[in-house]
Design a protein around this motif. Structure first.
Motif, PDB file in Angstrom:
ATOM      1  N   ASP A 254      11.228 -21.699   0.522  1.00 37.15           N
ATOM      2  CA  ASP A 254       9.914 -21.377   1.131  1.00 37.15           C
ATOM      3  C   ASP A 254       9.763 -20.946   2.656  1.00 37.15           C
ATOM      4  O   ASP A 254       8.825 -20.554   3.027  1.00 37.15           O
ATOM      5  CB  ASP A 254       8.738 -22.170   0.842  1.00 37.15           C
ATOM      6  CG  ASP A 254       8.675 -22.572  -0.868  1.00 37.15           C
ATOM      7  OD1 ASP A 254       8.947 -21.603  -1.474  1.00 37.15           O
ATOM      8  OD2 ASP A 254       8.385 -23.592  -1.250  1.00 37.15           O
ATOM      9  N   ARG A 255      10.861 -21.024   3.279  1.00 43.78           N
ATOM     10  CA  ARG A 255      10.770 -20.845   4.884  1.00 43.78           C
ATOM     11  C   ARG A 255      10.935 -19.339   4.930  1.00 43.78           C
ATOM     12  O   ARG A 255      11.552 -18.643   4.357  1.00 43.78           O
ATOM     13  CB  ARG A 255      11.860 -21.595   5.305  1.00 43.78           C
ATOM     14  CG  ARG A 255      12.125 -21.484   6.823  1.00 43.78           C
ATOM     15  CD  ARG A 255      11.393 -22.698   7.504  1.00 43.78           C
ATOM     16  NE  ARG A 255      12.089 -23.762   7.334  1.00 43.78           N
ATOM     17  CZ  ARG A 255      13.388 -24.660   7.716  1.00 43.78           C
ATOM     18  NH1 ARG A 255      13.655 -23.663   8.767  1.00 43.78           N
ATOM     19  NH2 ARG A 255      13.707 -25.660   7.611  1.00 43.78           N
ATOM     20  N   PRO A 256      10.110 -18.833   6.093  1.00 41.64           N
ATOM     21  CA  PRO A 256      10.135 -17.558   6.375  1.00 41.64           C
ATOM     22  C   PRO A 256      11.556 -17.065   7.193  1.00 41.64           C
ATOM     23  O   PRO A 256      12.188 -17.994   8.024  1.00 41.64           O
ATOM     24  CB  PRO A 256       9.174 -17.568   7.431  1.00 41.64           C
ATOM     25  CG  PRO A 256       8.008 -18.538   7.185  1.00 41.64           C
ATOM     26  CD  PRO A 256       8.990 -19.578   6.545  1.00 41.64           C
ATOM     27  N   VAL A 257      12.107 -16.022   6.889  1.00 49.33           N
ATOM     28  CA  VAL A 257      13.412 -15.532   7.267  1.00 49.33           C
ATOM     29  C   VAL A 257      13.488 -15.795   8.699  1.00 49.33           C
ATOM     30  O   VAL A 257      14.541 -15.955   9.316  1.00 49.33           O
ATOM     31  CB  VAL A 257      14.065 -14.651   6.457  1.00 49.33           C
ATOM     32  CG1 VAL A 257      14.137 -14.826   4.944  1.00 49.33           C
ATOM     33  CG2 VAL A 257      13.089 -13.431   6.819  1.00 49.33           C
ATOM     34  N   ALA A 258      12.298 -15.292   9.173  1.00 51.11           N
ATOM     35  CA  ALA A 258      12.334 -15.354  10.840  1.00 51.11           C
ATOM     36  C   ALA A 258      12.581 -16.411  11.400  1.00 51.11           C
ATOM     37  O   ALA A 258      12.933 -16.496  12.696  1.00 51.11           O
ATOM     38  CB  ALA A 258      10.902 -14.578  11.125  1.00 51.11           C
ATOM     39  N   GLU A 259      12.203 -17.469  10.769  1.00 53.00           N
ATOM     40  CA  GLU A 259      12.418 -19.005  11.443  1.00 53.00           C
ATOM     41  C   GLU A 259      13.853 -19.435  11.128  1.00 53.00           C
ATOM     42  O   GLU A 259      14.012 -20.707  11.922  1.00 53.00           O
ATOM     43  CB  GLU A 259      11.548 -19.838  10.934  1.00 53.00           C
ATOM     44  CG  GLU A 259      10.138 -19.576  11.027  1.00 53.00           C
ATOM     45  CD  GLU A 259       8.976 -20.587  10.545  1.00 53.00           C
ATOM     46  OE1 GLU A 259       9.538 -21.390   9.794  1.00 53.00           O
ATOM     47  OE2 GLU A 259       7.776 -20.329  10.729  1.00 53.00           O
ATOM     48  N   LEU A 260      14.701 -18.726  10.659  1.00 53.21           N
ATOM     49  CA  LEU A 260      16.161 -19.549  10.371  1.00 53.21           C
ATOM     50  C   LEU A 260      16.981 -19.406  11.427  1.00 53.21           C
ATOM     51  O   LEU A 260      17.071 -18.410  12.352  1.00 53.21           O
ATOM     52  CB  LEU A 260      16.617 -18.682   9.088  1.00 53.21           C
ATOM     53  CG  LEU A 260      15.858 -18.827   7.876  1.00 53.21           C
ATOM     54  CD1 LEU A 260      16.611 -17.928   6.683  1.00 53.21           C
ATOM     55  CD2 LEU A 260      15.556 -20.229   7.592  1.00 53.21           C
ATOM     56  N   SER A 261      18.103 -20.150  11.431  1.00 55.63           N
ATOM     57  CA  SER A 261      19.270 -19.930  12.486  1.00 55.63           C
ATOM     58  C   SER A 261      20.180 -18.931  11.860  1.00 55.63           C
ATOM     59  O   SER A 261      20.205 -18.350  10.791  1.00 55.63           O
ATOM     60  CB  SER A 261      19.903 -21.300  12.468  1.00 55.63           C
ATOM     61  OG  SER A 261      20.604 -21.635  11.502  1.00 55.63           O
ATOM     62  N   GLY A 262      21.093 -18.796  12.829  1.00 53.38           N
ATOM     63  CA  GLY A 262      22.296 -17.670  12.178  1.00 53.38           C
ATOM     64  C   GLY A 262      23.073 -17.913  11.024  1.00 53.38           C
ATOM     65  O   GLY A 262      23.079 -17.189  10.285  1.00 53.38           O
TER      66      GLY A 262
END
Length: 251
Positions: free
Chosen positions: A134-142
């Protein structure tokens, strides 16, 4: 899936990028396409995908049920592009991103069913990112973003998985984790082909290395290529005493 390239040539504008490329990879193979920048590695992946028209030769796909085709769209292929080719600032969650890998099955008008959501969850499990659903992809690490792209490619249950520079910009622990994941996918019977500049990791993890610079100079197991210094020299245009060969243990 068995993919066979015979005498494949590709021209871009007035330049020949690939010439007389012969390559063969089957179920369970984990193949690294290795060569300098501009060697035609990404072009070769795009040719297998059918995104780049070939000027000569043939590419044949044989599925696990024995069905053969020269049409990529008739084959079960998953593709993981380079991370910068994806719009990470788009307001979408991880699970929704993985669902886009099923658009070919869904079309634009059909709603996702419970069966589709089960496929998404299974892909998230394979890529070991169920906690990010459910995490927005913009908040992810590489590294997390790379696993999202892998899950999106896996959601359609491909027999052939193509990876374009999956380790670029990642730290060593993250790269090592992905190397392990790709090796495990190959062990399940998938054919995995990737382009990479991570030569040491490829040597230690892949079942086969394909040395490419416009054409294939050699394709074999890492152990066999450790005794083929000439192929490495011709591929990278380096001298016999170059430190790269020493680092790779090439004799």
């Amino acid at each position: 899936m068995l993919v066979e390239l015979q005498k494949v040539a590709v021209r871009l504008a007035d330049r020949t990028v690939l010439q007389d490329v012969n390559m063969r990879a089957g179920a369970g193979d984990y193949v690294a396409l290795i060569g300098p920048n501009g060697a035609g590695k990404t072009t070769l992946l795009r040719s297998i995908l059918g995104l780049q028209k070939i000027a000569a030769g043939s590419i044949l796909f044989t599925s696990q049920n024995g069905k053969q085709s020269t049409r990529p769209h008739a084959a079960k292929i998953g593709y993981v592009p380079q991370r910068h080719d994806f719009a990470w600032d788009f307001p979408i969650s991880v699970s929704e991103t993985v669902m886009t890998g099923l658009y070919a099955q869904l079309g634009f008008l059909r709603r996702a069913t419970q069966a589709h959501y089960k496929k998404v969850y299974a892909a998230l499990q394979q890529a070991e990112i169920t906690d990010l659903a459910d995490r927005p992809v913009a908040e992810l690490s590489g590294g997390q973003r790379q696993r999202v792209l892998v899950a999106r490619a896996l959601v359609s249950d491909p027999e052939l998985l193509l990876l374009d520079e999956p380790f670029t910009g990642l730290d060593m622990p993250t790269s090592d984790g992905l190397q392990t994941l790709f090796g495990e996918l190959a062990k399940t019977g998938k054919t995995v082909i990737m382009t990479t500049h991570e030569l040491i990791g490829a040597k230690n993890s892949c079942s086969h290395l394909c040395l490419l610079r416009g054409t294939v100079y050699a394709m074999d197991t890492p152990a066999a290529l450790a005794n083929n210094a000439r192929a490495w020299q011709e591929t990278f245009e380096i001298a016999r005493e170059h430190q790269l060969l020493a680092a790779l243990g090439v004799k």
